[in-house]
Each structure stands twice: as structure tokens, then as C-alpha cells.
Write an enzyme that holds these catalytic residues in place. Structure first.
Site, PDB file in Angstrom:
ATOM      1  N   GLN A  84       0.812  -1.212   0.000  1.00 33.03           N
ATOM      2  CA  GLN A  84       0.000   0.000   0.000  1.00 33.03           C
ATOM      3  C   GLN A  84       0.848   1.267   0.000  1.00 33.03           C
ATOM      4  O   GLN A  84       0.317   2.374  -0.032  1.00 33.03           O
ATOM      5  CB  GLN A  84      -0.934   0.002   1.214  1.00 33.03           C
ATOM      6  CG  GLN A  84      -1.947  -1.117   1.202  1.00 33.03           C
ATOM      7  CD  GLN A  84      -2.727  -1.208   2.500  1.00 33.03           C
ATOM      8  OE1 GLN A  84      -2.443  -0.522   3.483  1.00 33.03           O
ATOM      9  NE2 GLN A  84      -3.740  -2.080   2.522  1.00 33.03           N
ATOM     10  N   HIS A 148      -0.850  -0.043   5.740  1.00 34.33           N
ATOM     11  CA  HIS A 148      -1.343   0.971   6.668  1.00 34.33           C
ATOM     12  C   HIS A 148      -0.357   2.125   6.870  1.00 34.33           C
ATOM     13  O   HIS A 148       0.115   2.384   7.972  1.00 34.33           O
ATOM     14  CB  HIS A 148      -1.695   0.347   8.020  1.00 34.33           C
ATOM     15  CG  HIS A 148      -2.873  -0.575   7.956  1.00 34.33           C
ATOM     16  ND1 HIS A 148      -3.514  -1.048   9.069  1.00 34.33           N
ATOM     17  CD2 HIS A 148      -3.532  -1.131   6.891  1.00 34.33           C
ATOM     18  CE1 HIS A 148      -4.508  -1.845   8.709  1.00 34.33           C
ATOM     19  NE2 HIS A 148      -4.534  -1.906   7.380  1.00 34.33           N
TER      20      HIS A 148
END
Length: 371
Positions: A84, A148
Site C-alpha cells: 500500500q 497501513h
């Protein structure tokens, strides 16, 4: 602060999910400005109809007013584009017309893994490169994780910068302690120094940049017309949250949550409230996977929409409008489902129109015109 289960949130989650399949773009006419963006993430307006777009693999580009896409800017720092992570949010400084300064955040490699960092730089006059690059904040500690990163930026009226940070997934318990930046919202001055008004500046063992704690993975941050900060974050399986962060407060993750583990099963004690931990303004079960957040300040779409909050839904591939009254969500509307696009970011342009980025290897920049 402990509250009873907010009935409006339950009703919205249970009743409005039907809009996911029947959403209408009534009143909106999407105009694709460019289709050639690889996983675009952040959007900023730099004048004369031009925009800057970040691409998660590590590129920042100028989009001309006619939609032509420029080459990648030179002068970016080293970026760890894994999972991510990558090049994420970007904003223009409040005094951009004079100083041409940008603030952007990204996943920074280093000893022990990576972390979210924020840098400032000057956009060159010919819009080809970034000059005078300064890393003004680096999340500590670095950890080995691909998940995250958080990484949304908002700039307050005094020029200070809020940066939202994720819990890095496998360090969720760190969100409850003050000796690290995991799962925190931080506030720094433009030179990177902690804001002197931060709540933990003088507490031994606490990171002085911390503004609030107990967050999971903030994916949107914006300021209301009155300067109030709002954020939106991903829950686990359920429990996405809209919050109005206040200095020094604890927003509960992972002690309290309206979500559960992926595949089922409680997180921690499996509770949704505890004294001293803040309740969200709004939450979603099941998750919508929100991304991007903006208040609409214009009346280009009619007076009923002015003052609404907008966020993208990655999961349901929609734009979500939240009608606000007195700091509460009183109505939720799902839009643009027929586009079938993961909406990564939403911003209001200088023209008062909404602009979207869609998260795809062939991502789009879309302008929403009223019909």
C-alpha cells in the site's frame, strides 16, 4: 467518553447499503480529463487550470488544463513503493501563489523497514522538477510492513501541517502508546518542529509531534470552513470511522472498534465503547473503505449540497455524500456507482467543482459537472 450504540449509524449501515446497487449519478455529469495514470493517489491544484497528481509507484505529474499529462517531475526523494506504500498525498501550501511550495507524503525506506514521511519542496517555474527538498517529518520507528501508511495531509490556518499516520497493521497495539508515531495524527510546523500547542510536548517519553492517538489507518483529512479538522479512516472488517479529532484525545483503536477480524472474530475485548475513549461521529458496518475527504464549499451543485462532506468508497466503487447538520451526519447518499471505479481521492477545485481520482493501473482524473 462512553456512549450507547449510535442508532443512526446502525440505521445507515443497515438501510442505506441498498443504495450501493441502485446509486444514481442524477445531477452529475462525469468528465474524464485523463485515463493514463497508474494508481493515482493525491491531487492538488496549481493554478491556470493545472493540477498535480501523485502516482503510487513513485511519480508526480502535472496535468494540463486540457488533460494532457506531463512527464514525471524530477527531484523526488527515494520512495519505497511496496504494498500500500509509495508516493501518496500532496497539497499546495496556503501561500503557494507566492512560494510555490508543495507538501507531500510517501513511504520512506530505512533501517528496520519503512515508514511514512512528509517532505516539502518548491515546484520549479517550468513545472519540471522539485527544488529545495526538505524532509520535515519521518514516522518513528520504521517497521517491516507493506500496509497501513495512512498519509493524508491538511494545513491549518497558521501554516502548521497535520499528517495522518497508519498503525502499520502488525503494530496495532502501538496506536495506544505515546512513545511512537504508529496510529497517530501528528502536527508539525513547516520546518518540521513539533507544534508548540501539541498536547504531549512536555510529557516525558511521549513523541512531541503527536496530536491524537488510537487510529487505525486514516485515509482522508480535511478542514471545515471554520478550521475544524475532520478525518476518515479504515476499520478492519467493518468499523470505518468519521472523526473530528481534538488535541490529546484517544480514538480507541484497537481497544474499541465496530469492526472485527478479517474472516470474523472479535478484536481485543470485542467492545465498542470504554470510558475515556472517543466515539466516532459516524461509522460503517460493513466497511465502505473510504478514501479522500472534502467539504464542498461552493453552490455549483445547488444549495442542498453545499457544506456536505464527500469521500470515495474503494470497496463499493462510489462517491459518498454526507449531509451535515450541527456536526452530525443526517443523510448519506451513494453516487456514481455506474462508473464502477475505486474512488481514491476527491477534492474541490478552484472552480467550485469536484474532482476525483480512481485507483487503477489505468486510473482516471474525473471532473464532475452539474447537469
Amino acid at each position: 467518553m462512553t456512549r450507547a450504540f449510535p442508532r443512526r449509524a446502525l440505521a445507515l449501515a443497515a438501510g442505506l447499503m441498498g443504495l450501493a446497487s441502485g446509486a444514481s449519478a442524477s445531477g452529475l455529469s462525469p468528465e474524464v480529463l485523463t485515463r493514463d495514470l497508474q494508481n493515482p493517489w493525491g491531487l492538488a491544484f496549481i493554478g491556470e487550470g493545472r493540477m498535480l497528481v501523485t502516482e503510487r509507484p513513485g511519480r508526480m505529474r502535472v496535468v494540463e488544463a486540457d488533460g494532457r499529462l506531463g512527464p514525471p517531475l524530477k527531484g523526488l526523494p527515494e520512495i519505497d513503493a511496496v504494498g500500500q506504500g509509495g508516493l501518496l498525498d500532496v497539497i499546495t501550501d496556503r501561500d503557494f501563489a507566492r512560494n510555490r511550495t508543495l507538501h507531500f507524503c510517501y513511504s520512506e525506506p530505512g533501517l528496520g523497514g519503512n515508514s511514512t514521511a512528509m517532505a516539502s519542496a518548491r515546484l520549479s517555474d517550468d513545472r519540471s522538477r522539485l527544488d529545495d527538498l526538505r524532509v520535515v517529518f519521518s514516522q518513528k520507528p520504521k517497521v517491516a510492513s507493506r500496509l497501513h501508511f495512512g498519509c493524508r495531509i491538511a494545513q491549518a490556518a497558521d501554516g502548521s501541517l497535520f499528517l495522518a499516520l497508519g498503525d502499520r497493521y502488525n503494530r496495532m497495539q502501538d496506536a495506544q502508546t505515546l512513545d511512537n508515531h504508529q496510529g497517530k495524527l501528528v502536527r508539525v510546523l513547516p520546518d518540521g518542529q513539533p507544534h508548540p500547542g501539541n498536547p504531549f510536548v512536555n510529557r516525558a517519553g511521549a513523541r512531541p509531534e503527536i496530536y491524537t492517538l488510537g487510529h487505525r489507518n486514516i485515509q482522508g483529512a480535511t478542514l471545515a470552513a471554520d478550521g475544524t479538522l475532520w478525518t476518515i479512516e479504515h476499520g478492519p472488517q467493518g468499523g470505518d470511522e468519521l472523526n473530528r479529532p481534538e488535541a490529546g484525545k484517544n480514538y480507541g483503536w484497537p481497544v474499541i472498534t465496530y469492526g472485527e477480524n478479517y474472516g470474523g472474530g472479535r478484536i481485543g475485548a470485542g467492545i465498542t465503547s470504554r470510558e475515556g475513549l472517543e466515539q466516532p461521529v459516524q461509522y460503517w458496518v460493513p466497511s465502505i473503505a473510504p478514501s479522500g475527504l472534502v467539504f464542498l464549499g461552493s453552490d455549483r451543485y445547488g444549495p442542498g449540497w453545499k457544506g456536505s462532506l464527500f469521500t470515495g468508497s474503494l470497496k463499493f466503487r462510489q462517491l459518498v455524500r454526507l449531509q451535515m447538520e450541527g456536526g452530525r451526519v443526517v443523510k448519506e447518499e451513494r453516487l456514481l456507482g455506474e462508473l464502477n471505479q475505486r474512488v481514491r481521492d476527491v477534492r474541490e477545485g478552484p472552480d467550485g467543482l469536484l474532482y476525483l481520482l480512481t485507483d487503477d493501473r489505468d486510473g482516471q482524473l474525473i471532473r464532475l459537472r452539474p447537469r
